[in-house]
Design a protein around this motif. Structure first.
Motif, PDB file in Angstrom:
ATOM      1  N   LYS A  51       0.835  -1.205   0.000  1.00  0.00           N
ATOM      2  CA  LYS A  51       0.000   0.000   0.000  1.00  0.00           C
ATOM      3  C   LYS A  51       0.872   1.258   0.000  1.00  0.00           C
ATOM      4  CE  LYS A  51      -3.995  -2.098   2.443  1.00  0.00           C
ATOM      5  NZ  LYS A  51      -3.478  -3.440   2.788  1.00  0.00           N
ATOM      6  N   LYS A  52       1.099   1.842   1.187  1.00  0.00           N
ATOM      7  CA  LYS A  52       1.639   3.194   1.281  1.00  0.00           C
ATOM      8  C   LYS A  52       3.013   3.374   0.655  1.00  0.00           C
ATOM      9  CE  LYS A  52      -0.764   5.268   5.193  1.00  0.00           C
ATOM     10  NZ  LYS A  52      -0.567   6.000   6.475  1.00  0.00           N
ATOM     11  N   TRP A  54       4.112   2.386  -1.985  1.00  0.00           N
ATOM     12  CA  TRP A  54       4.003   2.579  -3.430  1.00  0.00           C
ATOM     13  C   TRP A  54       3.227   3.840  -3.805  1.00  0.00           C
ATOM     14  CZ3 TRP A  54       6.869  -0.628  -6.302  1.00  0.00           C
ATOM     15  CH2 TRP A  54       7.195  -1.887  -5.784  1.00  0.00           C
ATOM     16  N   THR A  55       2.298   4.241  -2.935  1.00  0.00           N
ATOM     17  CA  THR A  55       1.337   5.266  -3.345  1.00  0.00           C
ATOM     18  C   THR A  55       1.362   6.542  -2.517  1.00  0.00           C
ATOM     19  OG1 THR A  55      -0.373   4.242  -1.944  1.00  0.00           O
ATOM     20  CG2 THR A  55      -0.234   3.513  -4.247  1.00  0.00           C
ATOM     21  N   ASP A  56       2.051   6.537  -1.375  1.00  0.00           N
ATOM     22  CA  ASP A  56       2.073   7.716  -0.509  1.00  0.00           C
ATOM     23  C   ASP A  56       3.493   8.276  -0.463  1.00  0.00           C
ATOM     24  OD1 ASP A  56       1.990   9.626   1.455  1.00  0.00           O
ATOM     25  OD2 ASP A  56       0.972   8.387   2.948  1.00  0.00           O
ATOM     26  N   GLU A 157      -3.894  -5.139  -4.904  1.00  0.00           N
ATOM     27  CA  GLU A 157      -3.186  -3.952  -4.432  1.00  0.00           C
ATOM     28  C   GLU A 157      -1.866  -3.766  -5.160  1.00  0.00           C
ATOM     29  OE1 GLU A 157      -4.880  -3.812   0.174  1.00  0.00           O
ATOM     30  OE2 GLU A 157      -2.799  -4.378  -0.212  1.00  0.00           O
ATOM     31  N   ALA A 161      -0.736  -0.709  -7.435  1.00  0.00           N
ATOM     32  CA  ALA A 161       0.458   0.039  -7.036  1.00  0.00           C
ATOM     33  C   ALA A 161       1.475   0.111  -8.163  1.00  0.00           C
ATOM     34  CB  ALA A 161       1.080  -0.610  -5.804  1.00  0.00           C
ATOM     35  N   GLN A 164       0.713   2.383 -11.082  1.00  0.00           N
ATOM     36  CA  GLN A 164       0.886   3.785 -10.690  1.00  0.00           C
ATOM     37  C   GLN A 164       2.360   4.150 -10.525  1.00  0.00           C
ATOM     38  OE1 GLN A 164      -2.378   5.264  -7.774  1.00  0.00           O
ATOM     39  NE2 GLN A 164      -2.495   3.026  -7.634  1.00  0.00           N
ATOM     40  N   ASN A 165       3.234   3.144 -10.720  1.00  0.00           N
ATOM     41  CA  ASN A 165       4.677   3.386 -10.686  1.00  0.00           C
ATOM     42  C   ASN A 165       5.308   3.087 -12.047  1.00  0.00           C
ATOM     43  OD1 ASN A 165       5.967   3.892  -7.713  1.00  0.00           O
ATOM     44  ND2 ASN A 165       3.983   2.881  -7.589  1.00  0.00           N
ATOM     45  N   PHE A 324      -6.540   2.568  -6.090  1.00  0.00           N
ATOM     46  CA  PHE A 324      -6.923   3.727  -6.903  1.00  0.00           C
ATOM     47  C   PHE A 324      -7.791   4.708  -6.100  1.00  0.00           C
ATOM     48  CE2 PHE A 324      -6.325   0.240 -10.022  1.00  0.00           C
ATOM     49  CZ  PHE A 324      -5.234   0.767 -10.695  1.00  0.00           C
TER      50      PHE A 324
END
Length: 397
Positions: A51-52, A54-56, A157, A161, A164-165, A324
């Protein structure tokens, strides 16, 4: 005689172990705590791996460790596998021949991931640990072709992730519609659209038969005879509880280590918590749960019980996922084969879904884009309304 003895010994080095050590320290400031971990890293927050991280952009790697040793004074041994448990002698034996004695023992051995038929290759990752995350990060490059195998919440997930990378992601999963075995069709349709709109290529209704080397690349062979070229393959195929140690020691097992309401086995000196514990949930009945909320809560409860607390494990855990930007949470059973009642709060956006057993009793609640209502879901499962019609409107944001 054991090489080393601890008042409290924990086999397993994940989030359960961290929570248990903290639970012990709530009641016992001085008792010695040993943690034997097969992992190469100290306890860390596992959900961040898919989760985080990769996305935060504000969540950094230094926020992953749980600082168990610093906070509890536990002795931590990494990269050590416990292969034997002698309950009569109150000792465990490691794969290097070292033995450890205990006054009280917690089994927190967690789970092992199901694996693909695949060669041993750095580019094929059965995703589970921080080491796996770091390997995937190291192998990933912009535009890389990544095949993610498995449509459960970890596979989903990771697919979200990775795309989005800047990866080109194909997600292979067995459902005709992504999430179709978990969610009712209306929710599954929305769920799948998130991935399509996000740029993930979906191969639904398919299973991977084999991964093979294809020159410098990888070939993912599917059960319809087709093959996908890949630079990386990431498997999120679910897990199996690591119960061999308990079983071989003569403890009762049945899809998990059987424990009582205090998370203690039939051996008064041995407890089990986390993924492996088959425990009597106060609301759901006897069950086994593989999610982080249960890991931390049952770990703390077991630690307190080991340190002398006269209390039962009353927490009914929840699970959650986020892809997403859409978060869903759930309590209890999520199985699309069950009868369901859908309560749409906002059409196509927010819903509460109730899963009913054959007698019409709610046994699971899905909170789709509805946050902070898990306590309400627990309360409803504990004391459901008299009729299914009364479920509509029973939980609101």
């Amino acid at each position: 005689m054991a090489d080393t003895r601890f008042d409290y010994l924990i086999v397993g080095g994940g989030m359960v172990a961290d929570a248990a050590a903290r639970g012990i320290r709530e009641l016992d400031d001085d008792g010695s705590i040993g943690i034997l971990s097969a992992d190469v890293d100290p306890p860390y927050t596992r959900p961040a791996l898919s989760k985080k991280l990769w996305t935060d952009p504000d969540f950094e790697w230094d926020q992953v460790p749980l600082n168990t040793v610093e906070d509890t004074g536990a002795t931590l041994r990494l990269n050590i596998r416990v292969t034997g448990l002698d309950r009569a002698e109150k000792t465990v034996t490691a794969d290097d021949g070292t033995s450890f004695g205990y006054g009280r023992l917690l089994l927190a051995t967690g789970s092992v991931p199901h694996e693909l038929d695949a060669p041993d290759d750095e580019r094929i990752i059965h995703f589970r640990s921080a080491e796996d995350y770091l390997r995937l990060r190291g192998e990933l490059s912009p535009g890389a072709r990544v095949v993610v195998v498995g449509g459960g919440y970890i596979g989903a997930e990771l697919a979200a992730a990775l795309v989005q990378n800047q990866a080109r992601v194909t997600l292979v999963h067995p459902d005709e519609v992504l999430g179709g075995s978990t969610f009712p069709s209306a929710v599954a349709t929305i769920y799948e659209k998130l991935f399509v709109d996000g740029g993930v290529s979906l191969r639904g209704g398919r299973r991977v038969e084999q991964v093979a080397l294809d020159g410098d690349a990888l070939a993912v062979h599917l059960d319809d005879g087709s093959a996908l070229g890949a630079d990386l393959v990431v498997a999120g195929l679910g897990v199996a509880p690591a119960i061999a140690l308990a079983e071989e020691s003569g403890l009762e097992v049945d899809d998990g280590v059987v424990v009582d309401a205090r998370l203690r086995t039939a051996d008064e000196s041995v407890w089990a918590a986390g993924d492996i514990a088959l425990y009597p949930d106060a609301i759901l009945g006897r069950t086994r749960v593989e999610h982080v909320d249960h890991a931390t809560e049952s770990g703390r409860a077991a630690g307190r019980a080991m340190a002398g607390a006269d209390e039962t494990y009353q927490h009914t855990p929840f699970l959650y996922s986020q892809v997403f930007g859409v978060r869903w949470e759930a309590v209890g059973a999520l199985d699309a084969q069950l009868d369901t009642v859908e309560d749409w709060i906002t059409p196509d956006e927010q819903a509460v879904v109730y899963y009913l057993d054959d007698g019409g009793k709610p046994v699971g609640v899905l909170l789709w884009a509805v946050e902070d209502r898990t306590d309400a879901a627990r309360a409803l499962l504990a004391d459901p309304p008299a009729t299914r019609d009364q479920l509509i409107g029973a939980i609101r944001p």
